[in-house]
Design an enzyme around this catalytic site. Sequence first.
Site, PDB file in Angstrom:
ATOM      1  N   HIS A  42       0.812  -1.220   0.000  1.00 21.93           N
ATOM      2  CA  HIS A  42       0.000   0.000   0.000  1.00 21.93           C
ATOM      3  C   HIS A  42       0.847   1.272   0.000  1.00 21.93           C
ATOM      4  O   HIS A  42       0.330   2.359  -0.275  1.00 21.93           O
ATOM      5  CB  HIS A  42      -1.029  -0.021   1.153  1.00 21.93           C
ATOM      6  CG  HIS A  42      -0.526   0.450   2.469  1.00 21.93           C
ATOM      7  ND1 HIS A  42      -0.196  -0.392   3.497  1.00 21.93           N
ATOM      8  CD2 HIS A  42      -0.308   1.694   2.937  1.00 21.93           C
ATOM      9  CE1 HIS A  42       0.211   0.318   4.539  1.00 21.93           C
ATOM     10  NE2 HIS A  42       0.153   1.594   4.220  1.00 21.93           N
ATOM     11  N   ASP A  94      -0.808  -7.355   1.587  1.00 28.33           N
ATOM     12  CA  ASP A  94      -0.154  -6.037   1.605  1.00 28.33           C
ATOM     13  C   ASP A  94       1.353  -6.253   1.747  1.00 28.33           C
ATOM     14  O   ASP A  94       1.930  -6.077   2.823  1.00 28.33           O
ATOM     15  CB  ASP A  94      -0.720  -5.207   2.760  1.00 28.33           C
ATOM     16  CG  ASP A  94      -0.261  -3.766   2.711  1.00 28.33           C
ATOM     17  OD1 ASP A  94       0.328  -3.348   1.698  1.00 28.33           O
ATOM     18  OD2 ASP A  94      -0.496  -3.056   3.711  1.00 28.33           O
ATOM     19  N   GLY A 193       3.206   5.999   8.976  1.00 24.48           N
ATOM     20  CA  GLY A 193       4.635   6.134   8.678  1.00 24.48           C
ATOM     21  C   GLY A 193       5.439   4.896   9.047  1.00 24.48           C
ATOM     22  O   GLY A 193       6.552   4.703   8.569  1.00 24.48           O
ATOM     23  N   SER A 195       4.277   1.966   8.355  1.00 28.64           N
ATOM     24  CA  SER A 195       3.886   1.003   7.325  1.00 28.64           C
ATOM     25  C   SER A 195       5.085   0.482   6.555  1.00 28.64           C
ATOM     26  O   SER A 195       5.989   1.240   6.204  1.00 28.64           O
ATOM     27  CB  SER A 195       2.949   1.667   6.323  1.00 28.64           C
ATOM     28  OG  SER A 195       1.698   1.819   6.899  1.00 28.64           O
TER      29      SER A 195
HETATM   30  C1  4AZ Z   1      -0.689   3.899   8.590  1.00 27.39           C
HETATM   31  O1  4AZ Z   1      -1.516   4.750   8.280  1.00 27.39           O
HETATM   32  C2  4AZ Z   1      -0.928   3.056   9.790  1.00 27.39           C
HETATM   33  N1  4AZ Z   1      -2.026   1.328  14.342  1.00 27.39           N
HETATM   34  C3  4AZ Z   1      -0.066   2.039  10.107  1.00 27.39           C
HETATM   35  C4  4AZ Z   1      -0.291   1.249  11.221  1.00 27.39           C
HETATM   36  C5  4AZ Z   1      -1.380   1.483  12.010  1.00 27.39           C
HETATM   37  C6  4AZ Z   1      -2.254   2.502  11.706  1.00 27.39           C
HETATM   38  C7  4AZ Z   1      -2.044   3.290  10.590  1.00 27.39           C
HETATM   39  C8  4AZ Z   1      -1.605   0.619  13.211  1.00 27.39           C
HETATM   40  O2  4AZ Z   1       0.329   3.748   7.937  1.00 27.39           O
END
Ligand code: 4AZ
Length: 250
Positions: A42, A94, A193, A195
């Site tokens: 993503h 993902d 961030g 991710s």
């Molecule tokens: C994001 O938006 C995101 N709490 C990544 C992890 C989590 C929430 C949002 C988990 O990249």
Amino acid sequence: IVGGSFIPIESHPWVAAIFHKRYGFLCGGSLISPCWVLTAAHCFSDGENTKIPHLSVYLGKSAINDTDADKEQKFIVEKLIIHQNYNDSNYNSDIALVKIKSRNGGCAVRSSTVRTVCLPPLHTQLPAGFTCSIAGFGKESFELPRFSQYLKQADVKLLSNAECSSELQYGNRITENMFCAGSPDSSTDACKGDSGGPLVCEASGRMFLFGVVSWGEGCAWKNKPGVYTRVTNYNKWISAKTQLTEYTEG
Ligand code: 4AZ
């Protein structure tokens, strides 16, 4: 990362930072072999981000906006492989692979700040309640506008998919390619961030990459644990893509 602590890159030397030349810091990642970083699909679903020439990958970085030339290694992206089953509406599969190349054509060089992380054996399962570690440059709380300037780490406990699929948590949004992790008092979590970055668990004295930070509702919210891509479902995909692509296209 919400909660946890600031750490030098030496304690999670597989952490990669993926940047977009125009938009700045984009996502985390994990170095799984000298030329390959595993991250989240993503991160590249916004059409603009998929433009490989606009991406750069750093290893050995402890701070987003500071350069320590002695410790970091910079790469361009030679190839980006988004999982063919990645579903942008529910974040199933993902997972993505980034092939990195330095300006002189090489890959990552092992050092005190740069190291690969092990992939767990096929379909290895750890029990619910097992403590693992997440790391990244993501936001320190949901409300804050900016990413963390410095790398952080936090401990989280694995949840069973049964628990995470309860109506109170995420119901049917959890697929078999995901798992959840959080802390019982909701004090630690991944956030925007983080991710693409790692969830690692120690087993037989080694750190294994079990999860890729994927999604979640809010950050460190009660009954809304972090959701991770289940790396052990992708051993075959990872080995096929990272070997095959040395010789052929796609
Ligand atoms: C994001 O938006 C995101 N709490 C990544 C992890 C989590 C929430 C949002 C988990 O990249």
